[in-house]
Design a protein around this motif. Structure first.
Motif, mmCIF file in Angstrom:
data_model
loop_
_atom_site.group_PDB
_atom_site.id
_atom_site.type_symbol
_atom_site.label_atom_id
_atom_site.label_comp_id
_atom_site.label_asym_id
_atom_site.label_seq_id
_atom_site.Cartn_x
_atom_site.Cartn_y
_atom_site.Cartn_z
ATOM 1 N N GLN A 1 -12.848 18.226 -38.279
ATOM 2 C CA GLN A 1 -12.250 19.536 -38.470
ATOM 3 C C GLN A 1 -12.641 20.464 -37.324
ATOM 4 O O GLN A 1 -13.796 20.497 -36.897
ATOM 5 N N ASP A 2 -11.653 21.219 -36.836
ATOM 6 C CA ASP A 2 -11.883 22.198 -35.772
ATOM 7 C C ASP A 2 -12.094 23.560 -36.402
ATOM 8 O O ASP A 2 -11.185 24.125 -37.009
ATOM 9 N N LYS A 3 -13.321 24.092 -36.254
ATOM 10 C CA LYS A 3 -13.651 25.397 -36.829
ATOM 11 C C LYS A 3 -13.768 26.475 -35.756
ATOM 12 O O LYS A 3 -14.334 27.544 -35.990
ATOM 13 N N GLY A 4 -13.257 26.163 -34.566
ATOM 14 C CA GLY A 4 -13.195 27.164 -33.518
ATOM 15 C C GLY A 4 -14.473 27.379 -32.741
ATOM 16 O O GLY A 4 -14.572 28.333 -31.965
ATOM 17 N N LYS A 5 -15.465 26.503 -32.886
ATOM 18 C CA LYS A 5 -16.727 26.666 -32.177
ATOM 19 C C LYS A 5 -16.665 25.989 -30.806
ATOM 20 O O LYS A 5 -15.867 25.082 -30.587
ATOM 21 N N VAL A 6 -17.530 26.453 -29.893
ATOM 22 C CA VAL A 6 -17.517 25.937 -28.526
ATOM 23 C C VAL A 6 -18.892 25.431 -28.132
ATOM 24 O O VAL A 6 -19.911 25.790 -28.719
ATOM 25 N N ILE A 7 -18.903 24.564 -27.122
ATOM 26 C CA ILE A 7 -20.123 24.138 -26.425
ATOM 27 C C ILE A 7 -19.906 24.494 -24.969
ATOM 28 O O ILE A 7 -19.007 23.946 -24.312
ATOM 29 N N VAL B 1 -25.987 19.111 -20.235
ATOM 30 C CA VAL B 1 -24.904 18.233 -20.685
ATOM 31 C C VAL B 1 -24.954 16.974 -19.829
ATOM 32 O O VAL B 1 -24.868 17.043 -18.608
ATOM 33 N N GLN B 2 -25.140 15.828 -20.468
ATOM 34 C CA GLN B 2 -25.207 14.561 -19.750
ATOM 35 C C GLN B 2 -23.960 13.744 -20.056
ATOM 36 O O GLN B 2 -23.677 13.436 -21.200
ATOM 37 N N LEU B 3 -23.224 13.398 -19.002
ATOM 38 C CA LEU B 3 -22.019 12.594 -19.154
ATOM 39 C C LEU B 3 -22.270 11.218 -18.551
ATOM 40 O O LEU B 3 -22.680 11.099 -17.391
ATOM 41 N N THR B 4 -22.046 10.180 -19.336
ATOM 42 C CA THR B 4 -22.233 8.804 -18.869
ATOM 43 C C THR B 4 -20.869 8.130 -18.821
ATOM 44 O O THR B 4 -20.213 7.944 -19.849
ATOM 45 N N ILE C 1 -17.203 23.120 -19.279
ATOM 46 C CA ILE C 1 -18.126 22.953 -18.144
ATOM 47 C C ILE C 1 -17.491 23.664 -16.955
ATOM 48 O O ILE C 1 -16.608 23.111 -16.276
ATOM 49 N N PRO C 2 -17.881 24.921 -16.687
ATOM 50 C CA PRO C 2 -17.210 25.704 -15.635
ATOM 51 C C PRO C 2 -17.245 25.042 -14.263
ATOM 52 O O PRO C 2 -16.282 25.145 -13.494
ATOM 53 N N GLU C 3 -18.361 24.347 -13.948
ATOM 54 C CA GLU C 3 -18.477 23.723 -12.622
ATOM 55 C C GLU C 3 -17.385 22.692 -12.363
ATOM 56 O O GLU C 3 -17.029 22.439 -11.212
ATOM 57 N N LEU C 4 -16.887 22.067 -13.412
ATOM 58 C CA LEU C 4 -15.830 21.065 -13.275
ATOM 59 C C LEU C 4 -14.455 21.620 -13.631
ATOM 60 O O LEU C 4 -13.466 20.904 -13.579
ATOM 61 N N ASN C 5 -14.408 22.902 -14.013
ATOM 62 C CA ASN C 5 -13.166 23.452 -14.556
ATOM 63 C C ASN C 5 -12.679 22.621 -15.734
ATOM 64 O O ASN C 5 -11.479 22.438 -15.933
#
Length: 472
Positions: A177-183, A192-195, A291-295
């Protein structure tokens, strides 16, 4: 109090007051696990003595069964590490000896009813969402844990969770469910670690009709290939093992299933550590990841959480999904970032040299200002000295006759942190360990002091000395 921890067996139910709050951890992973873990010290209470295998932990309205205990004896202190899993997983105690022989068509509710109807362990069930009927061969002769595995392997969109002994099977559309929250990176998270992993890349599969071991039976359809042309064009050909499944007796159904088994893009795993320990997050949420750095702005689903709901210092963590749309958005962001880097590379050396030259004077002024400052505050209850050195405030404490929960020192101007800092300081004085729980904002407040001595932890009015540091 909703966070009260109760330990119980068939005869007793007692509140556990000796939990080391920073160690209390809740982990929850979609379709895999739900457990709590903590350390407790021996306060000679009935509750501590009840920390035994197969006893129950009650917390926030849910029951967990103790599966592992690990006592440790060190420095005259007895502590025990406890791991307890949600009682829903005890459904493995239910065993269905009967077998529905042959290949038959079932709904999710049919499977649950076949295993759980009339069970002696009081397990109930509920199905939320829509599921197509599926064929299963020789259902039965297995326990309740096998039942859960059968459901998730047969219905790929099934999510299983629990409300104590009620087993709830959601469709993924109903669970997430989408409750409108952000990360937001550099917002509510600084990490934030992306693999990105292409190990299991598969973009072509060979589909074979399953004759269920009968060599004389006629195949339901002729063998055929399915493939993802865009993936093959981008990465080259990666063919997986042949696919056969007796649930599918026509080529169209088999084709749809095989397409769902392709992994045409590298997987993307996203892990987030939040800035606050009280981040209100749970599995089943859909959040917007920025992630603003990646747009990069994309929707993600929360599939795993690690929470420390009793701690003032430990940070919440979450594992996010790797859906095809998320991966596509990430790939597009990388490509745009690459294009931008290429455009600026030819001038980068000149730009850096110019920036260093024009700002060197300011850098020198800042370094000079940060060399060292020191201020001290003295009260009837003790002395606290603040020393600022290159951006780190070193706090030297000399507390005498402190009264727990009452002592407060004013923090000098220029040393006040941007946010409230909560911490726990452990120091040693004359062979005794002291735990000082504190809060720093505009004042330095002693929340409590505990003495660890003679296998006991005592809140006290006593002497303590020590030092620690924090970043401003």
């Amino acid at each position: 109090m909703k966070d009260k921890i109760i330990v119980k067996n068939k005869d007793y139910a007692e509140p556990l007051n000796s939990v080391l709050i920073d160690s209390f951890q809740v982990t929850k992973t979609v379709n895999q696990s739900w457990q709590i873990q903590f350390n407790a010290y021996d306060d000679k209470s009935v509750a501590f003595s009840l920390l035994q295998a197969q006893n129950s932990i009650l917390w926030r309205g849910q029951e967990f069964i103790i599966k592992q205990i690990q006592p440790t004896y060190a420095n005259s202190l007895n502590t025990t590490q406890v791991t307890a899993t949600h009682i829903g997983y005890e459904v493995q105690r239910v065993f269905q000896h009967n077998v529905n022989t042959g290949t038959k068509t079932y709904s999710v509710n049919d499977v649950l009813s076949f295993y759980l109807n009339g069970n002696s362990f009081d397990y109930t069930w509920e199905v939320r969402g829509s599921f197509d009927n599926q064929q299963i061969e020789n259902l039965g002769n297995a326990n309740g844990q096998d039942m859960l595995s059968k459901i998730t392997s047969t219905w790929s969109n099934a999510i299983i969770t629990f409300d104590n002994k009620k087993i709830i099977v959601y469709s993924s559309d109903d669970y997430y469910q989408d409750k409108g929250k952000v990360i937001t990176y550099l917002g509510n998270t600084n990490q934030v670690q992306l693999t990105y992993d292409s190990t299991n890349l598969v973009n072509k599969l060979y589909c074979i009709s399953d004759n269920s071991g009968d060599e004389n039976s006629k195949p339901a359809f002729n063998p055929f290939y399915v493939q993802d042309d865009e993936s093959i064009k981008k990465y080259g050909l990666y063919e997986g093992n042949p696919v056969s499944d007796n649930r599918f007796n026509n080529a169209d159904a088999m084709r749809q299933y095989a397409l769902s088994q392709l992994q045409p893009e590298p997987s993307l795993s996203i892990q987030v550590q939040f800035n606050a320990n009280n981040e209100d997050i749970d599995t089943g949420e859909i959040r917007t990841l920025i992630i603003p750095e990646l747009n990069l702005t994309t929707k993600v689903t929360v599939t795993q959480v690690t929470l420390y709901p009793l701690s003032d210092t430990q940070q919440s963590q979450a594992q996010l999904d790797n859906t095809a749309k998320t991966i596509l958005n990430y790939n597009n962001s990388l490509q745009n970032a690459l294009s931008g880097h290429v455009d600026t590379t030819t001038n980068i050396n000149t730009t850096i040299s110019s920036a260093i030259a024009s700002n060197q004077d300011e850098i020198n002024k800042i370094n000079s200002a940060l060399k060292q400052q020191s201020q001290a505050v003295t009260t009837d209850n003790g002395t606290i000295t603040y020393t600022l050195n290159t951006g780190v405030v070193y706090v030297y404490c000399n507390f005498t006759d402190i009264v727990a929960n009452k002592t407060s020192f004013n923090v000098p101007n220029g040393f006040v942190p941007n946010n409230t800092i909560n911490g726990s300081l452990v120091i040693n004085e004359s062979g005794t360990n002291y735990i000082i729980n504190y809060t720093i904002s505009s004042t330095f407040d002693i929340k409590s002091i505990y003495s660890l001595q003679n296998e006991s932890v005592t809140e006290l009015n006593n002497q303590a000395t020590g030092n620690f540091s924090y970043l401003i």
